[in-house]
Design an enzyme around this catalytic site. Structure first.
Site, short mmCIF file in Angstrom:
data_model
loop_
_atom_site.label_atom_id
_atom_site.label_comp_id
_atom_site.label_asym_id
_atom_site.label_seq_id
_atom_site.Cartn_x
_atom_site.Cartn_y
_atom_site.Cartn_z
N LYS A 163 1.00 -1.00 -0.15
CA LYS A 163 0.23 0.49 -0.44
C LYS A 163 0.78 1.12 0.04
O LYS A 163 1.97 0.95 1.07
CB LYS A 163 -1.35 -0.33 1.47
CG LYS A 163 -1.69 0.97 1.02
CD LYS A 163 -3.16 1.15 2.36
CE LYS A 163 -3.88 2.24 1.82
NZ LYS A 163 -3.24 3.72 1.73
N LYS A 182 -6.63 -8.20 -1.20
CA LYS A 182 -8.04 -8.26 -1.91
C LYS A 182 -8.63 -9.73 -2.28
O LYS A 182 -7.96 -10.69 -3.25
CB LYS A 182 -8.21 -7.25 -3.32
CG LYS A 182 -7.92 -6.43 -3.30
CD LYS A 182 -7.72 -5.50 -4.83
CE LYS A 182 -7.16 -3.93 -4.39
NZ LYS A 182 -6.75 -3.37 -5.47
N1 5U1 Z 1 -2.44 -0.90 -3.67
C1 5U1 Z 1 -3.43 -0.98 -3.40
N2 5U1 Z 1 -3.72 0.87 -2.47
N3 5U1 Z 1 -5.56 0.45 -2.34
C2 5U1 Z 1 -6.27 1.91 -2.46
N4 5U1 Z 1 -5.02 -0.91 -3.91
C3 5U1 Z 1 -5.75 -1.04 -3.68
N5 5U1 Z 1 -6.77 -0.36 -3.26
C4 5U1 Z 1 -7.59 0.30 -3.33
C5 5U1 Z 1 -7.29 1.74 -2.55
C6 5U1 Z 1 -8.37 2.44 -2.22
O1 5U1 Z 1 -9.32 0.20 -3.24
C7 5U1 Z 1 -10.26 -1.11 -3.76
C8 5U1 Z 1 -10.22 -1.69 -2.90
C9 5U1 Z 1 -11.37 -0.28 -4.16
#
Ligand code: 5U1
Length: 679
Positions: free
Chosen positions: A117, A292
């Site tokens: 992240k 995820k």
């Molecule tokens: N690497 C990553 N950062 N990030 C932020 N994946 C990811 N997915 C996100 C967000 C806000 O949102 C989805 C799960 C919709």
């Protein structure tokens, strides 16, 4: 003399060559030619385009920078909302997340897709027929800001997708960030120019994207990792998240090389441990790992809660902690009168920002931690949350350290402070007589998710209340109290800012019932509850008139919230403020009330199991509830129907044992159509 066709052919060839080297350099991190050679190709292309300006296209590599500075950023509504992520701060929270996912899907183990992240700024990139046409910030998730000009300057964002099998419309979501080395170099340049250095890479990235002049953004070392998609039209994406990322990679988008599929929670924890070990060595800052659910079908079955998907979580790294001295304890009075003790600290750099205040939560917490004025304390900052005092370093306690006493009168208005039996919070009893509560109520009213009055910041509200120009939220719309002349004469304002603020206040008059209800700041009525009330009753008079029993029928409204609503609308003062707001033109369309619709499924309980092809479980639940049915998580003799999708779990077996009627997806949809027709 070269002909136009020769020039056109050369331009096409050069663009393809430059795009290829751009991709090698920025996306694959694997340059194949020296910088000087790349520059030469660019100069040749520029020269040819100067000779034939009619051949310049928006996706030419020469067109990354060039547009003139903007006056401001336009709003961009997101066709598919940009969601946020729930956080897990421990292995226990991760296990609880995985348990919830497995239980809902009725499976023993789930495959997750993991990636770091990044600490940057979320953006949405819209490609139409492969060409980048719009880039927007996340904003509040529904509406962002148009930052296309700035995003075009980022080398790792393709202006044209590679290949030819991309959907006609493709919205890509990702995080724009600044690598550690680029950040250090930028700060050296800032200091050399006598300008303020940035506090951390995240602020530097955000500040760079919010530049009105794209020429400045172009000088900033920004990059992107793409992690998902929004709207997709005219084309299909694969059935899993990991395969979708691979497709994005094939189309020239930059995907984290750390992306990996892992099995179950054990796989998640192992991935988290390994990335944690390498964290300091990574070229960019990360604050955790995102997991995820990989299968898109399973994501759809899990659906969303409020603004976050149930199928994803950010497992954050431990909060960062530092030691400093607690100089004093102040009292902050909140919107509902809650008194919060706040530690004033000797400035300390924690997790990338300088912290001077930290919350002590409440009186009991101060006592439990035995925090005294003059103590050396440990301060923690985790992600975006407010820094807190974790503990005291007793070995450093000075002789003159003294205890904190919660005052018995409000430090702002002098009203009596009361603490309800069994509650940890002490409250000022002054209500809207207390200027601190008034200020907070007005800030909440104006905030982005409420009435969304852009430009009415906290400092301005403090001044407006202190000058007694604004006493209640209704005064914001009173042009005698809040005249152009008064506003323009305020600190850091002027004619233009006053004009903009008045325009923003006028714009906020057109709102929705849910936003308005939320803006009123009724205790424990958050956005989701406000939306549920609006859906159920359809109009404000219906909500004001509703007895507690009626309020309790609304999903998510329990006895405490129902009492808060009744008490709020019972107060004459609150009803007067609402009338005054409406008299000043604040309005919203009424919506069709769920209670006015016949509810043919009242008294029937449904249970949903397995994955349906054409709708998510949340969609099915919403439809059933709108028809008056109750949706339960477990099967009993009282269950009327069990709806069975693909790969059902033990609920199906139990239903068969109890003789409950089973409906497959087709039968379920026929039933919905049939009963909806009865309404
Ligand atoms: N690497 C990553 N950062 N990030 C932020 N994946 C990811 N997915 C996100 C967000 C806000 O949102 C989805 C799960 C919709």
């Amino acid at each position: 003399m070269p002909t136009t066709t020769d020039i056109e052919q050369s331009i096409t060839r050069l663009r393809a060559e430059i795009n290829h080297h751009n991709h090698q350099y920025y996306v694959l991190d694997d340059p194949q030619i020296p910088d000087a050679e790349y520059d030469r190709l660019m100069q040749t292309l520029q020269a040819l385009e100067q000779k034939a300006p009619e051949l310049i296209t928006l996706d030419s590599p020469t067109q990354r920078v060039g547009a003139r500075p903007l006056a401001g950023f336009d709003e961009v509504p997101h066709t598919v909302a940009m969601l946020s992520l729930d956080n897990a701060f421990s292995e226990e929270e991760m296990s609880a997340f995985d348990r919830r996912v497995c239980e809902r899907l009725e499976v023993d183990e789930v495959i997750y897709c993991a990636e770091p992240k990044l600490d940057g700024l979320a953006v949405s990139l819209r490609y139409e027929d492969g060409v980048l046409v719009r880039a927007a910030t996340r904003g509040d998730g529904r509406v962002g800001e148009d930052i296309t000009q700035n995003v075009r300057t980022i080398g790792s964002i393709p202006l044209h997708l590679m290949g030819d099998d991309y959907p006609r419309v493709l919205e890509v979501r990702g995080e724009v960030y600044m690598a550690k080395a680029g950040f250090e170099a930028l700060n050296i340049r800032q200091r050399e120019k006598g300008e303020k250095p940035f506090v951390n890479p995240r602020n530097a990235a955000a500040g760079s994207l919010r530049q009105l002049d794209p020429k400045i953004t172009a000088t900033r070392p920004l990059a992107i990792f793409c992690y998902g998609v929004g709207a997709v039209e005219g084309g299909e994406l694969p059935a899993s998240h990991s395969e979708t990322l691979q497709r994005l990679r094939d189309w020239g988008l930059r995907i984290s090389p750390e992306t990996q599929k892992v099995n179950g929670v054990a796989g998640c924890l192992e991935y988290y441990r390994q990335i944690g070990e390498r964290r300091a060595a990574l070229p960019y800052e990360i604050d955790g790992v995102v997991f995820k659910v990989d299968a898109v079908k399973q994501q759809q079955a899990l659906g969303f809660v409020s603004r976050a998907p149930r199928w994803a979580i950010a497992h954050k790294f431990p909060a960062q902690e530092e030691m400093t001295r607690l100089i004093d304890i102040d009292i902050q009075v909140g919107r509902t009168g809650a008194l919060t003790p706040v530690a004033r600290l000797e400035p300390v750099f924690v997790g990338g920002v300088t912290v001077t205040n930290a919350t002590l939560h409440n009186e009991d917490e101060v006592r439990r931690k035995d925090v005294r004025i003059g103590d050396t304390v440990i301060v923690r900052r985790a992600g975006d949350v407010i820094p807190e005092v974790v503990s005291v370093v007793l070995a450093h306690r000075p002789d003159d350290a003294h205890s904190f006493v919660m005052p018995d009168s409000c430090p702002v208005c002098g009203s009596e402070v009361r603490r309800v039996e069994g509650e940890a919070v002490s409250r000022c009893s002054g209500g809207l007589y207390c200027s601190a509560q008034r200020k907070e109520a007005i800030k909440h009213f104006a905030s982005r998710r409420a009435m969304d009055i852009e430009g009415l910041g906290d400092k301005l509200v403090d001044q407006l209340v202190d000058k007694q120009w604004v006493q209640s939220v209704a005064d914001l719309y009173d042009r005698e109290r809040l005249s152009h002349q008064r506003l323009a004469g305020m600190e850091r304002m002027g004619d233009k800012s006053a004009d903009n603020l008045i325009a923003a206040i006028d714009k906020s008059k057109q709102t929705t019932l849910a936003r308005f209800l939320f803006a009123l700041g009724i205790r424990e009525v958050g956005e989701a509850t406000a939306q549920a009330l609006a859906n159920y009753f359809g109009s404000l008079p219906a909500i004001i008139k509703a007895y507690k029993e009626a309020l309790l029928q609304v999903p998510d409204v329990g006895p405490v919230v129902a009492d808060n609503l009744c008490n709020f609308f019972h107060e004459r003062h609150n009803r007067d403020v609402i009338l005054s707001l409406q008299a000043h033109g604040v309005q919203w369309p009424d919506v069709e009330a769920a209670i006015d619709r016949p509810q043919p499924l009242v008294g029937k309980t449904f249970v949903l199991t397995g994955t349906m092809e054409t709708m998510t479980r949340d969609e099915a639940k919403t439809q059933l509830q709108a028809l008056g049915a109750k949706v339960s998580g477990s099967v009993s003799k009282k269950t009327a129907y069990v709806v069975v999708g693909a790969d059902p779990g033990s609920k199906r077996d139990k239903a068969e044992k109890l003789g409950v009627t089973l409906l497959d997806e087709t039968a379920f949809k026929s039933l919905l159509i049939e009963v909806a027709g009865e309404r």
